[in-house]
Write a protein that holds these residues in place. Structure first.
Motif, PDB file in Angstrom:
ATOM      1  N   ILE A  90       0.874  -1.179   0.000  1.00 47.74           N
ATOM      2  CA  ILE A  90       0.000   0.000   0.000  1.00 47.74           C
ATOM      3  C   ILE A  90       0.910   1.228   0.000  1.00 47.74           C
ATOM      4  CG2 ILE A  90      -1.806   1.272   1.216  1.00 47.74           C
ATOM      5  CD1 ILE A  90      -2.627  -1.343   2.518  1.00 47.74           C
ATOM      6  N   SER A  91       1.128   1.803  -1.150  1.00 50.03           N
ATOM      7  CA  SER A  91       2.073   2.914  -1.272  1.00 50.03           C
ATOM      8  C   SER A  91       1.331   4.205  -1.576  1.00 50.03           C
ATOM      9  CB  SER A  91       3.086   2.628  -2.377  1.00 50.03           C
ATOM     10  OG  SER A  91       3.878   3.761  -2.632  1.00 50.03           O
ATOM     11  N   ILE A  92       1.493   5.186  -0.698  1.00 52.45           N
ATOM     12  CA  ILE A  92       0.835   6.481  -0.892  1.00 52.45           C
ATOM     13  C   ILE A  92       1.421   7.219  -2.091  1.00 52.45           C
ATOM     14  CG2 ILE A  92       0.398   8.731   0.167  1.00 52.45           C
ATOM     15  CD1 ILE A  92      -1.116   6.558   1.507  1.00 52.45           C
ATOM     16  N   LYS A  93       2.752   7.189  -2.212  1.00 51.97           N
ATOM     17  CA  LYS A  93       3.422   7.990  -3.236  1.00 51.97           C
ATOM     18  C   LYS A  93       3.509   7.295  -4.587  1.00 51.97           C
ATOM     19  CE  LYS A  93       6.323  10.484   0.085  1.00 51.97           C
ATOM     20  NZ  LYS A  93       7.709  10.786   0.517  1.00 51.97           N
ATOM     21  N   ASP A  94       3.845   5.996  -4.557  1.00 54.75           N
ATOM     22  CA  ASP A  94       4.158   5.322  -5.810  1.00 54.75           C
ATOM     23  C   ASP A  94       2.950   4.744  -6.542  1.00 54.75           C
ATOM     24  OD1 ASP A  94       6.798   5.881  -5.284  1.00 54.75           O
ATOM     25  OD2 ASP A  94       7.119   4.003  -4.206  1.00 54.75           O
ATOM     26  N   ALA A  95       2.035   4.172  -5.804  1.00 53.47           N
ATOM     27  CA  ALA A  95       0.910   3.503  -6.471  1.00 53.47           C
ATOM     28  C   ALA A  95      -0.381   3.701  -5.689  1.00 53.47           C
ATOM     29  CB  ALA A  95       1.205   2.025  -6.635  1.00 53.47           C
ATOM     30  N   PRO A  96      -0.856   4.938  -5.604  1.00 50.57           N
ATOM     31  CA  PRO A  96      -2.092   5.182  -4.846  1.00 50.57           C
ATOM     32  C   PRO A  96      -3.300   4.544  -5.521  1.00 50.57           C
ATOM     33  CG  PRO A  96      -1.460   7.125  -6.084  1.00 50.57           C
ATOM     34  CD  PRO A  96      -0.327   6.156  -6.229  1.00 50.57           C
ATOM     35  N   LEU A  97      -4.261   4.133  -4.710  1.00 49.52           N
ATOM     36  CA  LEU A  97      -5.509   3.607  -5.257  1.00 49.52           C
ATOM     37  C   LEU A  97      -6.335   4.779  -5.783  1.00 49.52           C
ATOM     38  CD1 LEU A  97      -6.428   1.131  -2.390  1.00 49.52           C
ATOM     39  CD2 LEU A  97      -5.441   0.565  -4.591  1.00 49.52           C
ATOM     40  N   VAL A  98      -6.931   4.595  -6.933  1.00 48.20           N
ATOM     41  CA  VAL A  98      -7.669   5.709  -7.532  1.00 48.20           C
ATOM     42  C   VAL A  98      -9.128   5.385  -7.809  1.00 48.20           C
ATOM     43  CG1 VAL A  98      -5.641   6.788  -8.561  1.00 48.20           C
ATOM     44  CG2 VAL A  98      -6.857   5.007  -9.827  1.00 48.20           C
ATOM     45  N   THR A  99      -9.500   4.118  -7.693  1.00 49.14           N
ATOM     46  CA  THR A  99     -10.878   3.753  -8.001  1.00 49.14           C
ATOM     47  C   THR A  99     -11.506   2.960  -6.871  1.00 49.14           C
ATOM     48  OG1 THR A  99     -10.333   1.634  -9.052  1.00 49.14           O
ATOM     49  CG2 THR A  99     -10.244   3.603 -10.448  1.00 49.14           C
ATOM     50  N   GLN A 100     -12.817   2.997  -6.817  1.00 48.39           N
ATOM     51  CA  GLN A 100     -13.573   2.223  -5.838  1.00 48.39           C
ATOM     52  C   GLN A 100     -13.353   0.725  -6.057  1.00 48.39           C
ATOM     53  OE1 GLN A 100     -15.622   3.540  -3.378  1.00 48.39           O
ATOM     54  NE2 GLN A 100     -15.943   1.472  -2.587  1.00 48.39           N
ATOM     55  N   GLU A 101     -13.219   0.338  -7.311  1.00 51.44           N
ATOM     56  CA  GLU A 101     -13.022  -1.083  -7.635  1.00 51.44           C
ATOM     57  C   GLU A 101     -11.714  -1.602  -7.044  1.00 51.44           C
ATOM     58  OE1 GLU A 101     -12.740  -4.008 -11.572  1.00 51.44           O
ATOM     59  OE2 GLU A 101     -13.145  -1.859 -11.791  1.00 51.44           O
ATOM     60  N   GLU A 102     -10.625  -0.825  -7.168  1.00 50.69           N
ATOM     61  CA  GLU A 102      -9.340  -1.236  -6.596  1.00 50.69           C
ATOM     62  C   GLU A 102      -9.427  -1.327  -5.081  1.00 50.69           C
ATOM     63  OE1 GLU A 102      -5.885   0.501  -9.487  1.00 50.69           O
ATOM     64  OE2 GLU A 102      -7.073   1.962  -8.385  1.00 50.69           O
ATOM     65  N   PHE A 103     -10.124  -0.370  -4.488  1.00 55.09           N
ATOM     66  CA  PHE A 103     -10.290  -0.344  -3.037  1.00 55.09           C
ATOM     67  C   PHE A 103     -11.022  -1.586  -2.553  1.00 55.09           C
ATOM     68  CE2 PHE A 103     -12.977   1.234   0.609  1.00 55.09           C
ATOM     69  CZ  PHE A 103     -11.952   1.209   1.551  1.00 55.09           C
ATOM     70  N   GLU A 104     -12.126  -1.931  -3.201  1.00 52.34           N
ATOM     71  CA  GLU A 104     -12.917  -3.093  -2.813  1.00 52.34           C
ATOM     72  C   GLU A 104     -12.129  -4.393  -3.021  1.00 52.34           C
ATOM     73  OE1 GLU A 104     -15.632  -2.985  -1.198  1.00 52.34           O
ATOM     74  OE2 GLU A 104     -15.958  -0.832  -1.403  1.00 52.34           O
ATOM     75  N   GLU A 105     -11.305  -4.429  -4.076  1.00 50.30           N
ATOM     76  CA  GLU A 105     -10.495  -5.621  -4.348  1.00 50.30           C
ATOM     77  C   GLU A 105      -9.486  -5.856  -3.217  1.00 50.30           C
ATOM     78  OE1 GLU A 105      -7.197  -7.174  -7.633  1.00 50.30           O
ATOM     79  OE2 GLU A 105      -8.529  -5.488  -8.111  1.00 50.30           O
TER      80      GLU A 105
END
Length: 214
Positions: free
Chosen positions: A17-32
């Motif tokens: 879970i990287s804030i700087k390098d690969a932030p989550l941007v969609t609800q789908e990614e979050f739910e996954e």
């Protein structure tokens, strides 16, 4: 799956879970990611329970259970340290960090409540079950009272604020929630609400009155 492997997977997920390098941007990614966390949490519970049942040596039992507790405590500390510095308040990534912290804390309570016992001869190397004291006040008021204690004098170093906040959420619960979220407590601690200030003032006045009558 072995508990060591489960905790390793959970650790890898936390690290990914990287804030700087690969932030989550969609609800789908979050739910996954949430779904993965839920699977890991269940697998860890089942695997630890199965292994604990098969351990015949009390010393080995204590060592194994304590080792899982230490790993989870380390993960908890890493997440707590990451949250105050997380950019993008309200983002899916920050929400996932908070959700992961909750999962780790639930696993710690699972181990404490199911496998650690306080009866018999105390073991100095074994943590005691954390039975929280429920306070009949809101989280915002608890946070405000602690902020007043720390910031109103030189009783405690301000450098210990994070440690104090952790201590409070580990030992106390409120009338609203059995588990106090660190981020919520931190927000109330740093920026007290007017209603919380008023209630804290009322409580402190009552304490003052009681002290005068002693």
């Amino acid at each position: 799956m072995e508990p060591d492997n489960c905790i390793k997977l959970l650790s890898e997920l936390v690290c990914n879970i990287s804030i700087k390098d690969a932030p989550l941007v969609t609800q789908e990614e979050f739910e996954e990611q949430k779904a993965k966390l839920n699977e890991y949490e269940k697998e860890i519970q089942v695997a630890i329970f199965k292994q604990a049942v098969l351990l015949s040596s009390p010393q080995y039992y204590n060592d194994i259970i304590s080792s899982y507790s230490r790993v989870l405590s380390h993960l908890e500390n890493c997440l707590i340290e990451a949250l105050p510095h997380a950019s993008g308040e309200g983002s899916f990534t920050v929400s996932l960090l908070q959700y992961t912290l909750s999962a780790v804390q639930r696993l710690k309570l699972f181990i404490d409540n199911r496998f650690f016992h306080t009866t018999g001869t105390p073991d100095p190397d074994k943590p005691l079950t954390r039975e929280k004291l429920k306070l009949n006040i809101a989280v915002s008021v608890i946070a405000t009272l602690m902020a007043a204690f720390v910031r109103s004098g030189e009783y405690v170093s301000v450098k210990q604020e994070t440690a104090i906040m952790r201590f409070v959420i580990q030992l106390f619960s409120s009338k609203q929630a059995d588990e106090i979220a660190f981020k919520s407590f931190q927000n109330h601690y740093r920026t007290p609400e007017r209603a919380a200030i008023a209630k804290a003032t009322e409580i402190l006045k009552g304490m003052t009155q009681w002290l005068k009558q002693i």
